[in-house]
Design a protein around this motif. Structure first.
Motif, PDB file in Angstrom:
ATOM      1  N   PRO A  87       0.677  -1.242  -0.052  1.00 49.60           N
ATOM      2  CA  PRO A  87      -0.023   0.075  -0.043  1.00 49.60           C
ATOM      3  C   PRO A  87       0.908   1.071  -0.165  1.00 49.60           C
ATOM      4  CG  PRO A  87       0.252  -0.998   2.216  1.00 49.60           C
ATOM      5  CD  PRO A  87       0.735  -1.784   1.249  1.00 49.60           C
ATOM      6  N   HIS A  88       0.347   2.260  -0.753  1.00 51.06           N
ATOM      7  CA  HIS A  88       1.067   3.563  -0.598  1.00 51.06           C
ATOM      8  C   HIS A  88       0.176   4.708  -0.719  1.00 51.06           C
ATOM      9  CE1 HIS A  88       4.500   1.438  -2.108  1.00 51.06           C
ATOM     10  NE2 HIS A  88       3.926   0.902  -2.907  1.00 51.06           N
ATOM     11  N   CYS A 124       5.766   8.882   0.150  1.00 47.69           N
ATOM     12  CA  CYS A 124       4.832   7.973   0.491  1.00 47.69           C
ATOM     13  C   CYS A 124       5.019   7.856   2.043  1.00 47.69           C
ATOM     14  CB  CYS A 124       4.991   6.803   0.046  1.00 47.69           C
ATOM     15  SG  CYS A 124       3.869   5.215   0.766  1.00 47.69           S
ATOM     16  N   LEU A 126       4.047   5.713   4.280  1.00 46.80           N
ATOM     17  CA  LEU A 126       4.339   4.337   4.567  1.00 46.80           C
ATOM     18  C   LEU A 126       5.848   3.920   4.151  1.00 46.80           C
ATOM     19  CD1 LEU A 126       1.243   2.649   3.635  1.00 46.80           C
ATOM     20  CD2 LEU A 126       1.574   3.607   5.861  1.00 46.80           C
ATOM     21  N   HIS A 127       6.429   4.558   3.211  1.00 44.87           N
ATOM     22  CA  HIS A 127       7.980   4.307   2.632  1.00 44.87           C
ATOM     23  C   HIS A 127       8.410   5.666   2.198  1.00 44.87           C
ATOM     24  CE1 HIS A 127       5.018   1.018   1.350  1.00 44.87           C
ATOM     25  NE2 HIS A 127       5.868   0.383   1.814  1.00 44.87           N
ATOM     26  N   MET A 130      10.305   6.868  -0.921  1.00 48.63           N
ATOM     27  CA  MET A 130       9.489   6.796  -2.122  1.00 48.63           C
ATOM     28  C   MET A 130       9.077   8.316  -1.998  1.00 48.63           C
ATOM     29  SD  MET A 130       6.980   3.900  -2.236  1.00 48.63           S
ATOM     30  CE  MET A 130       5.929   4.449  -3.417  1.00 48.63           C
TER      31      MET A 130
HETATM   32 CU   LIG Z   1       4.545   3.340  -0.111  1.00 43.52          CU
END
Ligand SMILES: [Cu+2]
Length: 137
Positions: A87-88, A124, A126-127, A130
């Motif tokens: 998920p992003h 992102c 979550l990351h 990115m």
């Molecule tokens: Cu992500």
């Protein structure tokens, strides 16, 4: 007399190199008249390639935004198309990109319209590795 032979070989090699260089040179000389024709051609073809678009799509897959950097016109819309196993989301970085905040997607798309010129960085959440940039001009 072996030195004379090797000298002759050297001359032959230089001649061959000269032919190669001449080959490249003719390629360059063909380009020389082009700027005149290219400038007239770019007048009609440039807007489709160089001018910023009013709508741009950024793919979100393989743990990356691609292209990571896009340019749109003022009032233009960027659509992020999410399609990854992870998920992003899109989250703006800094004051300029405060309004940039998408839900978390695994598959789906989300659009944002940019009405103020500027450079908007995002990541992102979550990351955080990115990252991407939207330039509005
Ligand atoms: Cu992500």
């Amino acid at each position: 007399m072996s030195t004379a032979t090797s000298a002759r070989v050297l001359v032959t090699m230089l001649a061959a190199a000269g032919v190669l260089l001449a080959g490249c040179g003719s390629g360059d000389s063909e380009k020389t008249p082009n700027p005149a024709t290219a400038s007239t051609a770019s007048g009609s073809s440039a807007p489709t390639t160089d001018a910023p678009q009013s709508a741009v799509t950024v793919r979100v897959d393989n743990m990356a935004f691609s292209p990571s950097s896009v340019t749109i016109t003022v009032g233009g819309t960027v659509t992020w198309k999410f399609s990854d196993s992870a998920p992003h989301a899109v989250q703006g970085i800094g004051d300029a990109a405060m309004g940039l905040n998408s839900p978390i997607f695994r598959d789906g798309e989300w659009s944002h319209t940019f009405t103020t010129p500027g450079t908007y960085r995002y990541l992102c959440p979550l990351h955080p590795d990115m990252r991407g940039t939207v330039t509005v001009q």
